[in-house]
Design a protein around this motif. Sequence first.
Motif, PDB file in Angstrom:
ATOM      1  N   UNK A 219       0.836  -1.207   0.000  1.00  0.00           N
ATOM      2  CA  UNK A 219       0.000   0.000   0.000  1.00  0.00           C
ATOM      3  C   UNK A 219       0.865   1.250   0.000  1.00  0.00           C
ATOM      4  N   UNK A 220       1.903   1.244   0.812  1.00  0.00           N
ATOM      5  CA  UNK A 220       2.809   2.396   0.852  1.00  0.00           C
ATOM      6  C   UNK A 220       3.473   2.598  -0.500  1.00  0.00           C
ATOM      7  N   UNK A 221       3.950   1.525  -1.120  1.00  0.00           N
ATOM      8  CA  UNK A 221       4.605   1.644  -2.415  1.00  0.00           C
ATOM      9  C   UNK A 221       3.690   2.189  -3.495  1.00  0.00           C
ATOM     10  N   UNK A 222       2.393   1.866  -3.412  1.00  0.00           N
ATOM     11  CA  UNK A 222       1.436   2.314  -4.425  1.00  0.00           C
ATOM     12  C   UNK A 222       0.904   3.717  -4.163  1.00  0.00           C
ATOM     13  N   UNK A 223       1.111   4.254  -2.959  1.00  0.00           N
ATOM     14  CA  UNK A 223       0.491   5.541  -2.616  1.00  0.00           C
ATOM     15  C   UNK A 223       1.494   6.587  -2.118  1.00  0.00           C
ATOM     16  N   UNK A 224       2.207   6.288  -1.038  1.00  0.00           N
ATOM     17  CA  UNK A 224       3.007   7.299  -0.358  1.00  0.00           C
ATOM     18  C   UNK A 224       4.464   7.350  -0.778  1.00  0.00           C
ATOM     19  N   UNK A 225       4.992   6.349  -1.424  1.00  0.00           N
ATOM     20  CA  UNK A 225       6.414   6.339  -1.739  1.00  0.00           C
ATOM     21  C   UNK A 225       6.797   7.458  -2.698  1.00  0.00           C
ATOM     22  N   UNK A 226       6.048   7.629  -3.762  1.00  0.00           N
ATOM     23  CA  UNK A 226       6.438   8.542  -4.835  1.00  0.00           C
ATOM     24  C   UNK A 226       6.049   9.995  -4.584  1.00  0.00           C
ATOM     25  N   UNK A 227       4.898  10.230  -3.964  1.00  0.00           N
ATOM     26  CA  UNK A 227       4.351  11.585  -3.890  1.00  0.00           C
ATOM     27  C   UNK A 227       5.270  12.587  -3.211  1.00  0.00           C
ATOM     28  N   UNK A 228       5.870  12.291  -2.056  1.00  0.00           N
ATOM     29  CA  UNK A 228       6.732  13.295  -1.414  1.00  0.00           C
ATOM     30  C   UNK A 228       7.949  13.681  -2.244  1.00  0.00           C
ATOM     31  N   UNK A 229       8.358  12.830  -3.194  1.00  0.00           N
ATOM     32  CA  UNK A 229       9.472  13.184  -4.075  1.00  0.00           C
ATOM     33  C   UNK A 229       8.986  13.900  -5.326  1.00  0.00           C
ATOM     34  N   UNK A 230       7.776  13.596  -5.758  1.00  0.00           N
ATOM     35  CA  UNK A 230       7.207  14.241  -6.935  1.00  0.00           C
ATOM     36  C   UNK A 230       6.704  15.646  -6.616  1.00  0.00           C
ATOM     37  N   UNK A 231       6.117  15.801  -5.440  1.00  0.00           N
ATOM     38  CA  UNK A 231       5.453  17.050  -5.069  1.00  0.00           C
ATOM     39  C   UNK A 231       6.371  18.278  -5.141  1.00  0.00           C
ATOM     40  N   UNK A 232       7.612  18.223  -4.596  1.00  0.00           N
ATOM     41  CA  UNK A 232       8.473  19.413  -4.666  1.00  0.00           C
ATOM     42  C   UNK A 232       8.773  19.862  -6.089  1.00  0.00           C
ATOM     43  N   UNK A 233       8.893  18.926  -7.032  1.00  0.00           N
ATOM     44  CA  UNK A 233       9.162  19.310  -8.411  1.00  0.00           C
ATOM     45  C   UNK A 233       7.971  20.015  -9.035  1.00  0.00           C
ATOM     46  N   UNK A 234       6.797  19.876  -8.419  1.00  0.00           N
ATOM     47  CA  UNK A 234       5.588  20.490  -8.958  1.00  0.00           C
ATOM     48  C   UNK A 234       5.222  21.807  -8.289  1.00  0.00           C
ATOM     49  N   UNK A 235       5.807  22.108  -7.134  1.00  0.00           N
ATOM     50  CA  UNK A 235       5.434  23.342  -6.431  1.00  0.00           C
ATOM     51  C   UNK A 235       6.547  24.387  -6.409  1.00  0.00           C
ATOM     52  N   UNK A 236       7.815  23.980  -6.600  1.00  0.00           N
ATOM     53  CA  UNK A 236       8.903  24.957  -6.566  1.00  0.00           C
ATOM     54  C   UNK A 236       9.122  25.559  -7.946  1.00  0.00           C
ATOM     55  N   UNK A 237       9.333  26.888  -8.022  1.00  0.00           N
ATOM     56  CA  UNK A 237       9.656  27.514  -9.307  1.00  0.00           C
ATOM     57  C   UNK A 237      10.964  26.957  -9.859  1.00  0.00           C
ATOM     58  N   UNK A 238      11.123  27.059 -11.169  1.00  0.00           N
ATOM     59  CA  UNK A 238      12.323  26.520 -11.800  1.00  0.00           C
ATOM     60  C   UNK A 238      13.596  27.181 -11.277  1.00  0.00           C
ATOM     61  N   UNK A 239      13.506  28.462 -10.907  1.00  0.00           N
ATOM     62  CA  UNK A 239      14.719  29.166 -10.496  1.00  0.00           C
ATOM     63  C   UNK A 239      15.238  28.723  -9.134  1.00  0.00           C
ATOM     64  N   UNK A 240      14.449  27.952  -8.357  1.00  0.00           N
ATOM     65  CA  UNK A 240      14.936  27.433  -7.070  1.00  0.00           C
ATOM     66  C   UNK A 240      14.723  25.925  -6.986  1.00  0.00           C
ATOM     67  N   UNK A 241      14.650  25.270  -8.139  1.00  0.00           N
ATOM     68  CA  UNK A 241      14.330  23.840  -8.133  1.00  0.00           C
ATOM     69  C   UNK A 241      15.407  23.021  -7.418  1.00  0.00           C
ATOM     70  N   UNK A 242      16.692  23.344  -7.628  1.00  0.00           N
ATOM     71  CA  UNK A 242      17.759  22.583  -6.970  1.00  0.00           C
ATOM     72  C   UNK A 242      17.681  22.742  -5.457  1.00  0.00           C
ATOM     73  N   UNK A 243      17.466  23.961  -4.994  1.00  0.00           N
ATOM     74  CA  UNK A 243      17.364  24.191  -3.552  1.00  0.00           C
ATOM     75  C   UNK A 243      16.062  23.600  -3.005  1.00  0.00           C
TER      76      UNK A 243
END
Length: 612
Positions: free
Chosen positions: A444-468
């Motif tokens: 269940x964790x692998x299908x739901x919670x594993x990926x989202x916390x790593x995907x979410x920052x790439x979707x909310x941070x502007x490109x100019x601070x993506x590395x940080x």
Amino acid sequence: MAAVPNEKMESKTSSDTDEIPEKGVNPASDEKLKEEDSYENLSYPPAWKFEKWFVGGYSQGRMIKFKSPKTMYKAINLFAGIAIMFYGYDQGVMSQVNLNPHYQELMKIHPIEGNSRNVAALGGIVSVYYGGTLIGALVAGSLADRMGRIKAVVFGCLWALLGAVLQASAYNIAWMCCARVISGVGVGAIDCVVPVWSAEVSSHQARGAFLAIEFFMNIGGLALAYWIEYFAYLDPNHEMAWRTPLALQIIFIFIIGIGINFFPESPRWLMKMGREEEARNVLKATRDTDVEYELKGIKKVVKYELETSGANHYAAMLFPKDRYSKQLRWRVVLAVWLQIMQELVGIGVITVYAVDLFQDAGFDLTLSKLLAGFNNISYMFSVIFAVITLDRYGRRSTMVWGAVAMALELLIAGILDKYAQIKGPNQRSFGAGVATLTFLYTATFGATWLTTPWLYPTEIFPLNVRAKGGAWSVVGWSIGNGIITMITPFLFQAISYGTLLLLFGLNIFCIPFIILIYPETAGRSLEQMDTFFEHGGSWNVFTASQNIRDKGIDDWRWMKKMKPEEHVELEEGRRMSTAVRSPEEDEKDARMSWKKRPVYTFRRKGSNAGIM
């Protein structure tokens, strides 16, 4: 646009001249030309003065070349997958090292059971690693912006190499702790920069498929470490059984540290440093479409980044002095807290201390190790379902229902574990129940919670601070892992089956945070996310949505995934429905019998909240 010819007319009148416009010149396009000219005359920063002291880096002549950009795309994603696999391997390599009697005696932490000092030492050796990952992520996030993504990865590999050598040769606890911290610095740097690099270099036409491959290989690395240790333990030489898996990290490090120098650098970073022609060549090597349009978009982002460079520092992101910085802090808190919650739901307890869990459930050591190994394999294949859940149901719904399911599984497993520890004819049956629910929990964790916390920052941070932004995400992951791995040995000895019940409570604890403060990012572009943080004005996503709606912005339902037809409405200039309930819904509700109405109302409210 009309103001431009008017200004020219006024200028002509004031100078009393009768200038004739040049043939072929359209005055209405002057503003566009000025904008393009501003991109051509950017003031690029000089190369960092310490860059020459760091080895590796991008070279256009050294970069591997393929006939098709699609082949380059696959090669980049495969290479990034190997780096993510190393991160999984390094995270899971201590799971059986901790159980090795030779290792325990050498580190002077034997016996573990009933000795609080040794329990603390065992947890400390594991958790200090995450102090290193925190430091490595913050340092690499800054270095990646100063000297490029590739050099930052090589920097991380050098630290990881030193850490791996020291771990494999450790002869006392102080030596091992120092080695773990050094290794953590390297892994934190790699884990921070590689996802950013792969996202900026490759196109995103098959991002969903790559997401599955990336995390499949991540858990594959964890499972690989476990099974290598399992078979190594069969060797009568128990010293080599724990030193060999630690030394095998070096193979991954050499592949990553040497291989990345033959891949293209981030075109955005090249453009930021004024190396436009090299950025264009990288885009041509990785895109099968016209690159000039994308190049102009990168120039626009770079121009904005240079204009806001004063706010793009860690201190400014935490202690804002203007509105833009406050929006960045909002995003930082969301990214860090989401990673901490990912660990609070209990996956670190299950994966690192799975053998202890199965032994508590009544299984002997050999069978417990086999169960833990097969649990990792099940965990690895469950990741494939993450692409379906994330894309179809959105981030919020996936995490909420994932937490609900995991909470129920942990609750039942905790109750069964209580009875599995009591000798009797049904002990084996209760133990089998615990094992089954543990498998279900990790899947269940692998299908739901594993990926989202790593995907979410790439979707909310502007490109100019993506590395940080990626660095802050690793900081949250480090904090969560460090705390959980430190206290878990105490929990198993102090409250035994109560550990699973505690994790049940923590899953319930996380659900309100997902519902109340996390906007839905599925189906939305980065520009749309900027709209939310600029106009929302509240940490409560429901209040923020209402604020956005009151300002007349069409895209205001931030609790729900944006559907393709709603994108079409926005692009065509048609205003999306702003009614919380449509007339059809009111009519359907009115026709419902009193027996069915509560269920329908619950489903409607759940839909409006984005969780159904």
